[in-house]
Design an enzyme around this catalytic site. Structure first.
Site, short mmCIF file in Angstrom:
data_model
loop_
_atom_site.label_atom_id
_atom_site.label_comp_id
_atom_site.label_asym_id
_atom_site.label_seq_id
_atom_site.Cartn_x
_atom_site.Cartn_y
_atom_site.Cartn_z
N GLN A 126 -5.12 -1.50 9.52
CA GLN A 126 -5.00 -2.83 8.92
C GLN A 126 -5.67 -3.88 9.80
O GLN A 126 -5.42 -3.96 11.00
CB GLN A 126 -3.51 -3.16 8.72
CG GLN A 126 -3.23 -4.48 8.03
CD GLN A 126 -3.64 -4.51 6.57
OE1 GLN A 126 -3.69 -3.49 5.90
NE2 GLN A 126 -3.95 -5.69 6.07
N LYS B 186 0.85 -1.21 0.00
CA LYS B 186 0.00 0.00 0.00
C LYS B 186 0.87 1.24 0.00
O LYS B 186 0.63 2.18 -0.77
CB LYS B 186 -0.91 0.02 1.24
CG LYS B 186 -2.12 -0.86 1.09
CD LYS B 186 -2.88 -0.95 2.41
CE LYS B 186 -3.85 -2.12 2.35
NZ LYS B 186 -4.22 -2.65 3.65
N ASP C 87 -11.57 2.73 3.67
CA ASP C 87 -11.96 1.31 3.61
C ASP C 87 -13.48 1.18 3.44
O ASP C 87 -13.97 0.12 3.06
CB ASP C 87 -11.59 0.62 4.93
CG ASP C 87 -10.32 -0.20 4.84
OD1 ASP C 87 -10.00 -0.70 3.76
OD2 ASP C 87 -9.64 -0.32 5.88
N1 GUN Z 1 -6.74 -6.65 5.71
C1 GUN Z 1 -6.81 -7.31 4.53
N2 GUN Z 1 -7.42 -6.56 3.60
C2 GUN Z 1 -7.76 -5.39 4.20
C3 GUN Z 1 -8.41 -4.20 3.76
O1 GUN Z 1 -8.84 -4.07 2.60
N3 GUN Z 1 -8.56 -3.22 4.69
C4 GUN Z 1 -8.11 -3.35 5.96
N4 GUN Z 1 -8.29 -2.32 6.79
N5 GUN Z 1 -7.50 -4.44 6.41
C5 GUN Z 1 -7.32 -5.45 5.53
#
Ligand code: GUN
Length: 303
Positions: free
Chosen positions: A103, A59, A126
């Protein structure tokens, strides 16, 4: 080619995501040029989960590549609920941060819902905050969760923008994928079924569907003979399974759909890897640009 050997079109999510990231980068360039604003995405990682570390690194890298500011915050596995709320509140107040992502999964002693709902809904890139779920459900401007939004883009790119009247099934009912996916398909005037572990005759339900979205997290559960001929199959699953054919102790990634079987019947299908997976971060970057524009009261630049 005879009907018997016809193979589904492979939906190239990797290529689509690359194009989307380029469009995001163009929007970022325009925002900087026209308004002197640089979108910023903050990612918070608690603990040392190896898979989460890989996601967070990717990311950060892709955020910078799109010309945006990337802020990364790492907290110890034993950080408390209030430590984490405090961190989120600082980011809510930071004018250089337009998107906040905590996350998941979080350590077990943390109440995930409370943390998500502490995020300013306008910075919730998100789309997990209850305000954004509510906005999506009621047809108001929402931050839409990245994976279902990415699936929708691939479906429309494959079938065209008009999905009216198509039968769609979403296998899986998570808050992160299944439920928002069903809502997006409903908004596109599909007739939507949400299937889950208690669904009776799951093969029969799938066989009626023009669009199948599999998001259950069970390796190769959806079989080829569950698929209606010509259907569009979107596989959200990422499951690591043993691959003794590659050598002792080796593994490989498979989706929730038996790809080899389904590709014999479907009209189009996403591979794993290289299908839905790469879309998630690309949509996250796009959501961050959208959040940044809304926060600053400017139109999202065209790309
Ligand atoms: N963990 C795995 N995929 C994601 C996501 O798209 N967002 C978040 N916040 N955590 C994740």
């Amino acid at each position: 080619m005879s009907e018997a050997t016809k193979i589904a079109k492979k939906i190239d999510g990797k290529a689509f995501a690359e194009g989307l990231r380029q469009r995001v980068a163009l929007k970022v360039t325009k925002l900087k040029g026209q308004h002197d604003i640089t979108p910023g995405l903050a990612v918070v990682l608690v603990g040392e989960d190896p898979a989460s570390q890989v996601y967070v690194r990717n990311k950060g890298k892709q955020t910078v590549e799109a010309g945006m500011n990337s802020f990364e915050f790492r907290m110890d596995e034993d950080a408390t609920q209030s430590d984490l709320v405090e961190m989120v509140e600082e980011l809510n107040a930071d004018p250089n941060v337009h998107g906040i992502l905590v996350q998941l999964p979080l350590p077990r002693h943390i109440d995930e819902a409370e943390i998500i709902n502490a995020i300013d809904p306008n910075k919730d890139v998100d789309g997990f905050h209850v305000i954004n779920s509510g906005r999506l459900m009621t047809g108001q401007d929402a931050m839409v969760p990245c994976t279902p939004a990415g699936c929708m883009m691939l479906i429309k790119d494959t079938l065209g923008n008009d999905l009216s009247g198509k039968r769609a099934i979403v296998v899986g009912r998570s808050n992160i994928v299944g439920k928002p996916m069903a809502q997006l398909l409903l908004d596109a005037n599909c007739t939507v079924t949400i299937a889950h572990s208690r669904t009776q005759d799951l093969p029969g339900e799938c066989q009626r569907a023009d669009i199948v979205v599999a998001a259950v997290g069970r390796a190769e559960m959806v079989k080829g003979d569950w698929i209606k001929p010509g259907a569009c199959v979107i596989d959200v699953g990422i499951n690591r399974v043993p691959a003794p054919e590659k050598g002792e102790g080796k593994t490989r990634l498979v989706g929730d759909v038996d790809y080899a079987g389904a590709a014999q019947v479907a009209g189009s299908i996403t591979p794993v890897p290289g299908g839905v997976g790469p879309m998630t971060i690309a949509v996250l970057l796009d959501n961050t640009v959208t959040a940044c524009c809304r926060i600053n009261g400017v139109d999202v630049p065209k790309a």
